[in-house]
Design a protein around this motif. Structure first.
Motif, short mmCIF file in Angstrom:
data_model
loop_
_atom_site.label_atom_id
_atom_site.label_comp_id
_atom_site.label_asym_id
_atom_site.label_seq_id
_atom_site.Cartn_x
_atom_site.Cartn_y
_atom_site.Cartn_z
N UNK A 380 -32.62 -44.26 -16.42
CA UNK A 380 -33.77 -44.32 -15.72
C UNK A 380 -33.80 -46.21 -16.07
N UNK A 381 -32.91 -46.63 -17.01
CA UNK A 381 -33.45 -47.86 -17.88
C UNK A 381 -32.31 -48.58 -17.66
N UNK A 382 -31.00 -47.70 -18.79
CA UNK A 382 -29.87 -48.30 -18.47
C UNK A 382 -29.01 -47.71 -18.70
N UNK A 383 -27.99 -47.37 -18.66
CA UNK A 383 -26.50 -46.25 -18.28
C UNK A 383 -26.07 -45.83 -19.43
N UNK A 384 -25.79 -45.07 -19.53
CA UNK A 384 -25.22 -44.52 -21.45
C UNK A 384 -23.57 -45.44 -21.13
N UNK A 422 -22.11 -45.16 -12.85
CA UNK A 422 -22.60 -47.03 -12.36
C UNK A 422 -22.53 -47.96 -12.21
N UNK A 423 -21.29 -47.92 -11.98
CA UNK A 423 -20.48 -49.15 -10.89
C UNK A 423 -20.83 -50.96 -11.51
N UNK A 424 -21.01 -50.67 -12.62
CA UNK A 424 -21.26 -51.25 -13.52
C UNK A 424 -19.56 -52.39 -14.49
N UNK A 425 -19.56 -53.36 -14.46
CA UNK A 425 -17.92 -53.63 -15.02
C UNK A 425 -18.33 -53.72 -16.66
N UNK A 426 -16.76 -53.24 -17.55
CA UNK A 426 -17.65 -53.37 -18.83
C UNK A 426 -17.37 -55.04 -19.10
N UNK A 427 -17.47 -54.99 -20.38
CA UNK A 427 -17.06 -56.52 -21.25
C UNK A 427 -16.74 -56.58 -22.49
#
Length: 687
Positions: A380-384, A422-427
């Protein structure tokens, strides 16, 4: 989970209070006299002096007045009870350099020297609280001040000990749930109070006892408040907005903890368990509310002189299971926030080596955080996101004649791993922090200190990966997965007098922060993030820029907390700017004030007046200037002995002038004032 009715809440509070009073009635124990030393100028009359207060969050558990790495303030005893509020931010908001986020009565977090959220770390007994109060101002701090023995405030380079989250300072709530000393007879406190501004009903207790070499502790708190009264309209000068009471500003909170430890000559080993349930309203037009639950488990072990050259070894373990659900006005769940965190600290204090005395150790943390739709379970706001950190730290100090020098180093690795869908990269972030400082005792009781530090902070999960509507704050938050780490260069100069009837201190500080992360608002949008002038959400981007925060604090006291007449004068000011872009958002107003007290026999009284100036130094996207205000508070207490128990009757008056007070550090400053005139009456026992 069903929401308790008002009748059920009252019955819960009455049952807790009745159980505690019944338990106390079976004991008849003497009041323990407090042994104190006598200090003061040679010309000053002989008088009792306060027992030195030890700051447990410092590497050597040293006294409040001899800090080098960070100026410290400790609230304890009657001072803490008189300042106790419905939230941690409210309790600490009148301390030097400390303001509050003031998001209604249920959620108010401390802001230290203009730095908020993830830059101020909240600890409980030296371990992170691990809630989600850093994520947003509407999220409550999941620790309870009513059952605390003391609350410690450390400003400046405390990052060396507790992590990059303490770049602006830290607050440590000490409740001693894991006993470290055996008591000969049961000791504890019980308190009940009632407040008129919100119908507050608050009962709390803390009890310590022992059986052989086993130390035992139990504590609990119950608080229930209605919507609080306000002096005028919710929006100043707007008669179409709420008046009389601030809608949806109620709170209902219960908490409890138990602990036990085995204590011997070699040290101790103990564990504790605690739970906290909090139900409170969000005073915005959405009329949403939050149901919060946290379970916490801790282990603490200390071994004295485990082997040659090591004075003590300490190991601490903590596991926190935190959940809160944001619900719409009709009770429909909207967003579920979860945070499960496992943390450890390993510390070794070595014997003096070439004159240097120090502590070194390792700290680890593993966390799983998410903010998901209650209906679909999707992001909803932030992925796991899984986060982990590993840090090593070293802090040393040495006496060079009249100069006490300190130095420290901390290296830390932080990883963020969002869910693969999520398709987001780790940092990954590598952080290095260090500090060097000295305190010169150029005269007995006088000190001049200088500290320089470099502290780094990794962006939080929400700053990196947020992308969605946040109902309680009415914002559509958009993170930036490419944010860089913050790097803060801090310098602080301190001058203080710590002995005699007249004592004083002054601090000058300047923080230069590269890649400072802040929320920048940009118009109205709908729940999908599309531009809409009439949309219910304000678009907020997490952005970066270089910033400078500088300021000053000063305090002068006469016979403070002593018998007879006492006085205190204080002032603080700070200003934060974005380089070439104007002021930082949500900066505190300049404040100054006076306090007077008088103690004689069983009576104690005090009055405080605080003046806050108009805050018109706004960020480029801010529009509301908070007006100046004058806050007048007073207190009166009478202490007696009854059946061997010390009994204190007290009355506290807050905002006696019924001023319309709006804090410049609040996101809701335009529509949510603080409460009006409030009379709090109660009784407290200690034995």
């Amino acid at each position: 989970m069903a929401v308790p009715t008002p009748l059920q809440r009252r019955l819960q509070g009455q049952l807790i209070a009745a159980a505690v009073v019944s338990a106390l009635a079976s004991w008849s124990v003497p009041v323990f006299a407090q042994t104190v030393s006598t200090t003061g100028d040679t010309a000053a009359p002989a008088q009792p002096a306060l027992q030195p207060i030890v700051v447990t969050a410092t590497p050597f558990a040293s006294e409040e007045d001899v800090q080098v790495l960070a100026p410290a303030k400790v609230l304890a005893g009657d001072e803490l009870r008189n300042k106790l509020g419905n939230s941690l931010g409210d309790t600490l908001s009148s301390e030097l350099g400390v303001s509050a986020s003031a998001f209604g009565a249920g959620a108010s977090r401390p802001i230290i020297r203009g730095m908020e959220g993830p830059r101020v770390m909240i600890l409980q007994n030296g371990m992170a609280v691990s809630d989600v109060s850093t994520v947003s101002n509407d999220h409550a701090v999941a620790t309870e001040a009513a059952t605390a023995r003391q609350i410690e405030i450390l400003r400046g380079p405390a990052a060396l000990l507790y992590g990059s989250g303490a770049i602006g300072g830290l607050v440590n709530v000490v409740n001693d749930r894991i006993p470290t000393e055996l008591v000969g007879k049961p000791t504890g406190t019980v308190e009940g109070r009632y407040g008129t501004v919100d119908g507050e009903k608050n009962s709390s207790f803390s009890l310590d006892t022992s059986a052989g070499q086993i130390g035992l502790h139990v504590d609990g708190n119950y608080r229930d408040t209605d919507n609080y009264k306000i002096p005028g309209n919710a929006q100043q000068g707007n008669p179409s907005t709420a008046s009389g009471r601030l809608p949806n500003s109620f709170t209902h909170e219960t908490s409890g903890g138990v602990g036990g430890s085995y204590i011997a000559d070699w040290g101790y080993i103990g564990l504790s368990a605690s739970t906290l349930d909090d139900h409170y309203g969000i005073p915005t037009s959405e009329m949403s509310f939050i149901d919060l639950h946290q379970s916490r488990y801790d282990i603490d072990t200390l071994v004295k002189n485990p082997f040659a050259g090591i004075e003590k070894f300490r190991f601490r373990f903590g596991y926190t299971d935190y959940t809160h659900t944001e619900k719409e006005q009709d009770g429909t769940p909207a967003t579920v926030f979860k945070n499960r965190v496992l943390q450890t600290r390993w510390e070794l204090t070595h014997a003096p080596l070439a004159g240097w005395h120090g502590t070194f150790g390792v700290q680890t943390e593993q966390g799983n955080y998410s903010a998901l739709s209650a209906s679909s379970g999707t992001s909803e706001l932030t992925p796991p996101t899984r986060s982990s950190s590993f840090a090593g730290f070293l802090v040393e100090e040495r006496q060079f004649g009249q100069v006490l020098a300190s130095a420290g180093l901390r290296a830390e690795s932080v990883n963020r791993r969002p869910d693969g869908n999520s398709g987001l990269a780790g940092r990954d972030f590598s952080l290095l922090s260090w500090s060097a400082g000295a305190l010169w005792a150029f005269q007995p009781g006088y000190g001049l200190g200088l500290t320089y530090s470099l502290a780094q902070r990794a962006p939080t999960v929400e700053e990196l990966y947020s992308n969605g509507p946040h109902e309680s704050t009415a914002t559509f938050d958009i993170g930036d997965s490419q944010l860089k780490k913050e790097t803060s260069h801090n310098i602080e100069l301190t001058l203080q007098k710590t002995e005699g009837l007249v004592r004083w201190k002054g601090n000058l500080f300047r923080n230069k922060v590269h890649n400072y992360i802040y929320g920048r608002t940009n118009g109205q949008v709908d729940d999908a993030g599309n531009a809409d002038p009439s949309g219910e959400f304000t678009q907020r981007f997490w952005s970066q820029g270089d910033a400078t925060i500088r300021g000053a604090e000063a305090e002068v006291t006469y016979n403070w907390n002593g018998d007879g007449f006492s006085a205190r004068a204080f002032a603080d000011t700070s200003r934060g700017t974005l380089d070439d872009q104007g002021s930082l958002p949500l900066q505190p107003a300049t404040r100054y004030g006076l306090e007077f007290g008088y103690k004689t026999g069983p009576w104690a009284s005090g009055v405080k007046v605080l003046r806050a100036q108009k805050q018109d130094r706004l960020a480029s996207f801010e529009t509301y200037e908070t007006p100046a205000y004058t806050q007048l508070d007073a207190n009166l207490s009478y202490t007696q002995k009854w059946n061997g128990v010390k009994l204190t009757w007290f009355a506290l008056a807050r905002n006696l002038l019924n001023q319309d007070i709006r804090l410049s550090t609040s996101v809701l400053k335009e529509s949510v004032p603080l409460g009006g005139r409030n009379l709090i009456v109660g009784v407290r026992t200690s034995f």
